[in-house]
Design a protein around this motif. Structure first.
Motif: not given
Length: 262
Positions: A67, A74, A90-91, A219
């Motif tokens: 991450l 993104w 995820l974030a 990722l």
């Protein structure tokens, strides 16, 4: 799958959506009172909500890669509306979405209150949305875009449109390529894709009527944006996702097509 289990899944998702509506309602009230209404707070609460929504969906999720510890743009391939909660958990993130989503019952309002940026395809407002994206990134808020411009069945990758990556070049923010893949019984999942004239309710019913499938989110290595042409940057991100998904690079002829699309 038993009807009872399918109904239980629906009830769980409805409960999570009700929770999301209460969070969005709180944000709406804070907007009116003009207190504590920061994008960072929206993103944190949205990630918390997306994690619970993802847990209610019939997927086993595997995440590989690191991450990012800095704001990035993104860029991901796009298979289904479920990409959004799966990435959003995820974030702290915001999304760029087609304007039609804003008119969807419930989901559109949730997206708006979560800080989603909306773009109208073919409306000529690309400069405005690029400015908004740039301001978002300069505010140190990560943003997710789907540069294919549409969903696919997961068996192929469309050209990444370079104009959507202009904000990364202008702000110097790095690009975080993401590859998302749905698998059922060792083959590309044909239930998860949300394509064509499919509607959200019918898609939900199909998802919950079938057994759990697998999702792999990769990722990939971040890409520097400074000093690059947007078509070249888009192609580099597309190449990374292509290799991650299918193990083969895009042919050079596609680069020329990508440059024209940009």
């Amino acid at each position: 799958m038993s009807t009872w289990r399918s109904h239980a899944r629906v009830v769980r998702v409805l409960w999570v959506i009700a929770l999301g509506l209460s969070i969005a309602g709180t944000f709406a009230l804070m907007e009116r009172l003009r207190i504590g209404n920061s994008m960072a707070r929206r993103q944190r609460w949205t990630a918390w909500f997306m994690a619970r929504l993802s847990a209610a969906l019939p997927f086993r999720v595997k995440v590989s890669g690191k991450l990012p510890n800095e704001p990035m743009l993104w860029v991901s391939n796009h298979v289904s509306w479920t990409d959004i909660p799966l990435l959003g958990m995820l974030a702290p993130l915001s999304f760029l979405s087609k304007a039609e989503v804003r008119t969807w019952p419930v989901a559109g309002w949730l997206a708006l209150k979560a800080g989603t940026l909306f773009i109208r395809r073919g409306s000529g407002d690309s400069k405005l949305i690029q400015k908004q994206m740039g301001q978002h990134l300069l505010g140190r808020h990560s943003l997710v875009i789907f540069p294919e411009g549409t969903t696919t069945d997961g068996r192929s990758l469309r050209t990444f449109h370079g104009r959507l990556l202009s904000s990364a070049i202008e702000t110097g923010v790095r690009v975080q390529p993401v590859a998302i893949q749905y698998v059922r019984d060792g083959q590309p999942d044909q239930i998860a894709p949300f394509i064509g004239d499919d509607d959200l309710l019918s898609h939900l019913r199909r998802l919950f009527a079938n057994e759990v499938s697998e999702v792999h989110i990769q990722l990939l290595s971040p890409i520097a944006s400074q000093g690059k042409e947007r078509a070249a940057l888009a192609f580099e991100a597309q190449q990374a996702v292509q290799v991650a998904l299918f193990g083969e690079a895009v042919q050079p002829a596609i680069l020329r097509s990508a440059a024209k699309a940009a």
